[in-house]
Design an enzyme around this catalytic site. Sequence first.
Site, PDB file in Angstrom:
ATOM      1  N   HIS A  92     -37.442   7.809 -30.696  1.00  0.00           N
ATOM      2  CA  HIS A  92     -37.466   9.267 -30.622  1.00  0.00           C
ATOM      3  C   HIS A  92     -36.328   9.656 -31.680  1.00  0.00           C
ATOM      4  CE1 HIS A  92     -37.522  13.341 -29.324  1.00  0.00           C
ATOM      5  NE2 HIS A  92     -36.484  13.283 -28.909  1.00  0.00           N
TER       6      HIS A  92
ATOM      7  N   CYS B 167     -39.651  14.886 -24.272  1.00  0.00           N
ATOM      8  CA  CYS B 167     -39.806  14.189 -25.663  1.00  0.00           C
ATOM      9  C   CYS B 167     -40.560  12.988 -25.507  1.00  0.00           C
ATOM     10  CB  CYS B 167     -38.431  14.073 -26.256  1.00  0.00           C
ATOM     11  SG  CYS B 167     -37.453  15.468 -26.292  1.00  0.00           S
TER      12      CYS B 167
ATOM     13  N   ASN C 233     -35.770  17.090 -34.515  1.00  0.00           N
ATOM     14  CA  ASN C 233     -36.411  16.937 -33.029  1.00  0.00           C
ATOM     15  C   ASN C 233     -37.592  17.491 -32.862  1.00  0.00           C
ATOM     16  OD1 ASN C 233     -37.180  16.173 -30.288  1.00  0.00           O
ATOM     17  ND2 ASN C 233     -34.917  16.322 -29.818  1.00  0.00           N
TER      18      ASN C 233
HETATM   19  O1  UT7 Z   1     -34.511  15.305 -27.417  1.00  0.00           O
HETATM   20  C1  UT7 Z   1     -33.949  15.105 -26.301  1.00  0.00           C
HETATM   21  C2  UT7 Z   1     -32.910  14.288 -26.327  1.00  0.00           C
HETATM   22  N1  UT7 Z   1     -32.043  15.091 -27.107  1.00  0.00           N
HETATM   23  C3  UT7 Z   1     -30.860  14.398 -27.370  1.00  0.00           C
HETATM   24  O2  UT7 Z   1     -30.868  13.145 -27.154  1.00  0.00           O
HETATM   25  C4  UT7 Z   1     -29.756  15.236 -28.090  1.00  0.00           C
HETATM   26  C5  UT7 Z   1     -28.310  14.388 -27.591  1.00  0.00           C
HETATM   27  N2  UT7 Z   1     -27.211  15.120 -28.171  1.00  0.00           N
HETATM   28  C6  UT7 Z   1     -26.789  15.013 -29.191  1.00  0.00           C
HETATM   29  O3  UT7 Z   1     -27.528  14.616 -30.153  1.00  0.00           O
HETATM   30  C7  UT7 Z   1     -25.453  15.490 -29.653  1.00  0.00           C
HETATM   31  O4  UT7 Z   1     -24.793  15.876 -28.488  1.00  0.00           O
HETATM   32  C8  UT7 Z   1     -25.288  16.965 -30.460  1.00  0.00           C
HETATM   33  C9  UT7 Z   1     -25.955  16.791 -31.783  1.00  0.00           C
HETATM   34  C10 UT7 Z   1     -26.065  17.938 -29.682  1.00  0.00           C
HETATM   35  C11 UT7 Z   1     -23.914  17.434 -30.397  1.00  0.00           C
HETATM   36  O5  UT7 Z   1     -23.010  16.475 -30.942  1.00  0.00           O
HETATM   37  P1  UT7 Z   1     -21.614  16.058 -30.527  1.00  0.00           P
HETATM   38  O6  UT7 Z   1     -21.151  15.266 -31.260  1.00  0.00           O
HETATM   39  O7  UT7 Z   1     -21.887  15.608 -28.932  1.00  0.00           O
HETATM   40  O8  UT7 Z   1     -20.698  17.358 -30.346  1.00  0.00           O
HETATM   41  P2  UT7 Z   1     -20.292  18.338 -29.201  1.00  0.00           P
HETATM   42  O9  UT7 Z   1     -21.389  18.934 -28.182  1.00  0.00           O
HETATM   43  O10 UT7 Z   1     -19.450  17.488 -28.616  1.00  0.00           O
HETATM   44  O11 UT7 Z   1     -19.548  19.516 -29.954  1.00  0.00           O
HETATM   45  C12 UT7 Z   1     -18.527  19.246 -30.728  1.00  0.00           C
HETATM   46  C13 UT7 Z   1     -18.101  20.544 -31.376  1.00  0.00           C
HETATM   47  C14 UT7 Z   1     -17.952  21.676 -30.614  1.00  0.00           C
HETATM   48  O12 UT7 Z   1     -16.755  22.292 -30.727  1.00  0.00           O
HETATM   49  P3  UT7 Z   1     -15.257  22.383 -30.144  1.00  0.00           P
HETATM   50  O13 UT7 Z   1     -15.718  22.713 -28.662  1.00  0.00           O
HETATM   51  O14 UT7 Z   1     -14.805  20.887 -30.324  1.00  0.00           O
HETATM   52  O15 UT7 Z   1     -14.451  23.177 -30.964  1.00  0.00           O
HETATM   53  C15 UT7 Z   1     -19.160  22.466 -30.626  1.00  0.00           C
HETATM   54  O16 UT7 Z   1     -18.958  23.780 -30.459  1.00  0.00           O
HETATM   55  O17 UT7 Z   1     -18.971  20.925 -32.187  1.00  0.00           O
HETATM   56  C16 UT7 Z   1     -19.433  22.275 -32.263  1.00  0.00           C
HETATM   57  N3  UT7 Z   1     -20.772  22.470 -32.612  1.00  0.00           N
HETATM   58  C17 UT7 Z   1     -21.219  22.819 -33.764  1.00  0.00           C
HETATM   59  N4  UT7 Z   1     -20.158  23.166 -34.952  1.00  0.00           N
HETATM   60  C18 UT7 Z   1     -20.906  23.385 -36.009  1.00  0.00           C
HETATM   61  C19 UT7 Z   1     -21.714  22.389 -31.934  1.00  0.00           C
HETATM   62  N5  UT7 Z   1     -22.981  22.608 -32.409  1.00  0.00           N
HETATM   63  C20 UT7 Z   1     -22.461  22.973 -33.683  1.00  0.00           C
HETATM   64  C21 UT7 Z   1     -22.944  23.365 -34.882  1.00  0.00           C
HETATM   65  N6  UT7 Z   1     -22.468  23.464 -36.029  1.00  0.00           N
HETATM   66  N7  UT7 Z   1     -24.338  23.537 -35.039  1.00  0.00           N
END
Ligand code: UT7
Length: 345
Positions: free
Chosen positions: A272, A132, A302
């Site tokens: 980004h 990215c 993204n």
């Molecule tokens: O381009 C390169 C750089 N990329 C980035 O910088 C991306 C960085 N990361 C992020 O943007 C975020 O971490 C995400 C959007 C990917 C995830 O958000 P988060 O607030 O960090 O969520 P998480 O990974 O901690 O997941 C929270 C919960 C999980 O469920 P449990 O384990 O708490 O029961 C996930 O399984 O949300 C669940 N989850 C979803 N639920 C519904 C993860 N993806 C989804 C989804 N829909 N699409």
Amino acid sequence: MISYTTQVFKNPRAKHNFQGQSCSIAGVGSYVPERILTNAELEKIVETSDEWITTRTGIKARRIAAADEFTSDLATKAALKAMASAGVTAEEIDLIIVATITPDMPFPSTACLVQKKIGAKRAAAFDLEAACSGFIYALEIAQQFIMSRTYKTVLVIGAEKLSSITDWKDRNTCVLFGDGAGAAILQNRPNSHGLLTAVMGADGDKSDLLFMEGGGSRCPATVDSVNARMHYLRMEGKETFKSAVQAMQSAAEEALRRCELNITQIKCVIPHQANRRIIDAVGERLGATPEQLFVNLEKYGNTSAASVAIALDEAVESGRVQRGDLILLVVFGAGLTWGAAVIEW
Ligand code: UT7
């Protein structure tokens, strides 16, 4: 030997003092595929909801390239628009750099395919892989060629068909990414506005946060690698998020420091477009107002190397930035890699 970089970087705003040289951004352009994939449609593919995607990321839709539309096609369309806006013909281009993690194929480079498609017969061409952060890396490399007077006109492109490496069964990642391309023509135009500085950084210790294992020399394509879904990208979202905020803040601060600027002098901050919460956190840490932040991720998600390139084109096209305004680009991606650039538009 004359050290032009030292002089440029010591006070980039005084760049015209160095033998009248400047690295001008003569034109920009972008292209996104027609097909729009909405959050509502994703609800039918994986267990997710528009509400989750919107509140956790800010993304509402993304563009998906057609089956017969490849990264080089997206790149070519963006390039032709940048060339038209710069008033530059294909014959004038000395070098083409394509930043991408989704090349049409491992080799030849996508840059060579673009060279053929636009008919830039004189141009050297290569791809650059900084995920990215690729567009900023490419801008910096182009600037080095221009300020050393090796080349007069460089075409820089960030282009991705991320849908080709997205695991549509993985809700953690498939809601985040989209396809698109952005391009810029950089030229040595004496005493003109342009790229003032670019900062690049990397941390290979965190290479396991965001990666695609299959398809390289470590894990060539086999029936087993395909069955194990190793040809799709994987991400540790939470850790990537934390690193992104930290790295983008420090890269942006370094770029401003090099130019002896403070954030209030910046008209438009173009981060980004990975996650609205990352953008807001970085903006807050930099002391930027919400009005200064350019955000279009609700439309495209993204798009990796294309992200800030598309946003820059849209900021210019929409009149958000005018000639003479200062723009701060700041990026972060797999590698880990990061970067920032200051442009006097
Ligand atoms: O381009 C390169 C750089 N990329 C980035 O910088 C991306 C960085 N990361 C992020 O943007 C975020 O971490 C995400 C959007 C990917 C995830 O958000 P988060 O607030 O960090 O969520 P998480 O990974 O901690 O997941 C929270 C919960 C999980 O469920 P449990 O384990 O708490 O029961 C996930 O399984 O949300 C669940 N989850 C979803 N639920 C519904 C993860 N993806 C989804 C989804 N829909 N699409």
